[in-house]
Motif scaffolding. Structure first.
Motif, PDB file in Angstrom:
ATOM      1  N   SER A 245      57.097  21.117  59.648  1.00 17.15           N
ATOM      2  CA  SER A 245      57.663  20.032  58.736  1.00 17.15           C
ATOM      3  C   SER A 245      58.681  20.812  57.973  1.00 17.15           C
ATOM      4  N   LEU A 246      59.859  19.817  57.737  1.00 18.39           N
ATOM      5  CA  LEU A 246      60.909  20.140  56.802  1.00 18.39           C
ATOM      6  C   LEU A 246      61.116  19.216  55.577  1.00 18.39           C
ATOM      7  N   THR A 247      61.181  19.815  54.533  1.00 15.49           N
ATOM      8  CA  THR A 247      61.098  19.102  53.313  1.00 15.49           C
ATOM      9  C   THR A 247      62.572  19.882  52.405  1.00 15.49           C
ATOM     10  N   LEU A 248      63.655  18.887  52.260  1.00 19.70           N
ATOM     11  CA  LEU A 248      64.613  19.229  51.411  1.00 19.70           C
ATOM     12  C   LEU A 248      64.564  18.593  50.064  1.00 19.70           C
ATOM     13  N   SER A 249      64.303  19.108  48.989  1.00 18.70           N
ATOM     14  CA  SER A 249      64.107  18.437  47.585  1.00 18.70           C
ATOM     15  C   SER A 249      65.390  18.963  46.649  1.00 18.70           C
ATOM     16  N   HIS A 250      65.968  18.072  45.849  1.00 20.97           N
ATOM     17  CA  HIS A 250      67.011  18.477  45.028  1.00 20.97           C
ATOM     18  C   HIS A 250      67.763  19.535  45.412  1.00 20.97           C
ATOM     19  N   THR A 251      68.643  19.120  46.678  1.00 16.77           N
ATOM     20  CA  THR A 251      69.386  20.150  47.290  1.00 16.77           C
ATOM     21  C   THR A 251      70.821  19.347  47.687  1.00 16.77           C
ATOM     22  N   ILE A 252      71.829  20.161  47.636  1.00 12.41           N
ATOM     23  CA  ILE A 252      73.080  19.692  47.736  1.00 12.41           C
ATOM     24  C   ILE A 252      73.640  20.286  49.149  1.00 12.41           C
ATOM     25  N   THR A 253      74.052  19.534  50.164  1.00 10.83           N
ATOM     26  CA  THR A 253      74.643  20.096  51.359  1.00 10.83           C
ATOM     27  C   THR A 253      76.188  19.694  51.672  1.00 10.83           C
ATOM     28  N   VAL A 254      77.263  20.419  51.511  1.00  7.41           N
ATOM     29  CA  VAL A 254      78.499  19.754  51.459  1.00  7.41           C
ATOM     30  C   VAL A 254      79.065  20.348  52.820  1.00  7.41           C
ATOM     31  N   VAL A 255      79.633  19.475  53.647  1.00  4.92           N
ATOM     32  CA  VAL A 255      80.136  19.799  54.913  1.00  4.92           C
ATOM     33  C   VAL A 255      81.646  19.197  55.004  1.00  4.92           C
ATOM     34  N   THR A 256      82.658  20.203  55.335  1.00 10.26           N
ATOM     35  CA  THR A 256      83.762  19.970  55.442  1.00 10.26           C
ATOM     36  C   THR A 256      84.419  19.861  56.567  1.00 10.26           C
ATOM     37  N   ARG A 257      83.739  20.183  57.853  1.00  6.88           N
ATOM     38  CA  ARG A 257      83.934  20.507  59.061  1.00  6.88           C
ATOM     39  C   ARG A 257      84.022  19.014  59.635  1.00  6.88           C
ATOM     40  N   PRO A 258      85.021  18.706  60.470  1.00  2.00           N
ATOM     41  CA  PRO A 258      84.862  17.237  60.990  1.00  2.00           C
ATOM     42  C   PRO A 258      84.162  17.061  61.932  1.00  2.00           C
TER      43      PRO A 258
ATOM     44  N   SER B 256      80.585  16.642  61.971  1.00  2.00           N
ATOM     45  CA  SER B 256      79.609  17.471  61.899  1.00  2.00           C
ATOM     46  C   SER B 256      78.260  16.659  61.680  1.00  2.00           C
ATOM     47  N   ASN B 257      77.245  17.539  61.594  1.00  2.00           N
ATOM     48  CA  ASN B 257      76.037  17.079  61.204  1.00  2.00           C
ATOM     49  C   ASN B 257      75.190  17.837  60.139  1.00  2.00           C
ATOM     50  N   PHE B 258      74.747  17.055  59.359  1.00  2.00           N
ATOM     51  CA  PHE B 258      74.038  17.876  58.164  1.00  2.00           C
ATOM     52  C   PHE B 258      72.747  18.476  58.591  1.00  2.00           C
ATOM     53  N   ILE B 259      71.789  17.828  59.364  1.00  2.87           N
ATOM     54  CA  ILE B 259      70.635  18.576  59.848  1.00  2.87           C
ATOM     55  C   ILE B 259      70.325  18.128  61.295  1.00  2.87           C
ATOM     56  N   ARG B 260      69.976  19.300  61.912  1.00  2.00           N
ATOM     57  CA  ARG B 260      69.493  19.087  63.344  1.00  2.00           C
ATOM     58  C   ARG B 260      67.968  19.375  63.511  1.00  2.00           C
ATOM     59  N   VAL B 261      67.269  18.580  63.967  1.00  2.00           N
ATOM     60  CA  VAL B 261      65.890  18.834  63.964  1.00  2.00           C
ATOM     61  C   VAL B 261      65.304  18.804  65.350  1.00  2.00           C
ATOM     62  N   THR B 262      64.644  19.738  65.721  1.00  3.70           N
ATOM     63  CA  THR B 262      64.225  19.902  67.285  1.00  3.70           C
ATOM     64  C   THR B 262      62.897  18.824  67.337  1.00  3.70           C
ATOM     65  N   ALA B 263      62.749  18.239  68.719  1.00  3.59           N
ATOM     66  CA  ALA B 263      61.763  17.505  68.976  1.00  3.59           C
ATOM     67  C   ALA B 263      60.526  18.444  68.893  1.00  3.59           C
ATOM     68  N   GLY B 264      59.413  17.628  68.251  1.00  4.16           N
ATOM     69  CA  GLY B 264      58.205  18.236  68.191  1.00  4.16           C
ATOM     70  C   GLY B 264      57.956  18.719  66.999  1.00  4.16           C
ATOM     71  N   ALA B 265      58.809  18.729  65.879  1.00  2.00           N
ATOM     72  CA  ALA B 265      58.663  18.719  64.510  1.00  2.00           C
ATOM     73  C   ALA B 265      57.619  17.645  64.078  1.00  2.00           C
ATOM     74  N   GLN B 266      56.839  17.835  63.165  1.00  2.00           N
ATOM     75  CA  GLN B 266      55.926  16.807  62.629  1.00  2.00           C
ATOM     76  C   GLN B 266      56.510  15.892  61.720  1.00  2.00           C
ATOM     77  N   SER B 267      57.234  16.150  60.673  1.00  5.56           N
ATOM     78  CA  SER B 267      57.785  15.514  59.747  1.00  5.56           C
ATOM     79  C   SER B 267      59.008  15.954  59.088  1.00  5.56           C
ATOM     80  N   VAL B 268      59.735  15.127  58.750  1.00  9.61           N
ATOM     81  CA  VAL B 268      61.298  15.463  57.801  1.00  9.61           C
ATOM     82  C   VAL B 268      61.216  14.788  56.615  1.00  9.61           C
ATOM     83  N   ARG B 269      61.241  15.379  55.345  1.00  7.96           N
ATOM     84  CA  ARG B 269      61.316  14.622  54.108  1.00  7.96           C
ATOM     85  C   ARG B 269      62.670  15.193  53.410  1.00  7.96           C
ATOM     86  N   LEU B 270      63.471  14.002  52.844  1.00 10.11           N
ATOM     87  CA  LEU B 270      64.640  14.421  52.046  1.00 10.11           C
ATOM     88  C   LEU B 270      64.393  13.701  50.957  1.00 10.11           C
TER      89      LEU B 270
END
Length: 135
Positions: free
Chosen positions: A25-38, A40-54
């Motif tokens: 499982s992936l949890t991101l809490s109280h986090t800033i992600t800045v992307v300036t590359r044209p 782009s994707n913020f987060i890539r999650v592989t199939a099979g992950a149980q949960s993603v919480r933002l």
């Protein structure tokens, strides 16, 4: 992630493989992600992950980077208290070695946000070069 980054993904979860039988499982809490590359994707999650919480997550991009990509269904992502400012509001974000926007005590005061942040965001946000335990 700066405009000349070699890949399009800022955060990759599970690309090296997921633990057999373990919690994936992936949890991101109280986090800033800045992307300036044209394009782009913020987060890539592989199939099979149980949960993603933002939770109180702030993804910022000048061109609307994709939030979640990969084999994990973006409709299964738990979202709570997230805010998406424009990446152009983060001065110096394209200088990865020395970004000008963090840590800036007044940064959150100058962001134009569509909703109010979680009150704990300014107290719980990560500090540059400081490691914290992940619960």
């Amino acid at each position: 992630m700066g405009p000349l980054a070699p890949n399009r993904v800022a955060i990759a979860y599970g690309v090296e493989g997921l633990a057999s039988g373990g919690p994936d499982s992936l949890t991101l809490s109280h986090t800033i992600t800045v992307v300036t590359r044209p394009n782009s994707n913020f987060i890539r999650v592989t199939a099979g992950a149980q949960s993603v919480r933002l939770l109180a997550y702030m993804p910022a991009s000048p061109d609307g980077a994709e939030l979640v990509s990969g084999g994990f269904s973006s409709s299964a992502v738990t979202l709570k208290g997230n805010v998406s400012p424009n990446g152009n509001q983060f001065a110096g974000a394209d200088r990865i070695g020395s970004p000008a926007f963090w840590p800036s005590e007044n940064m959150l005061d100058v962001l134009v946000l569509s909703v109010t942040l979680d009150p704990a965001f300014t107290q719980d946000s990560p500090r540059r070069s400081v490691l914290r335990l992940i619960a």
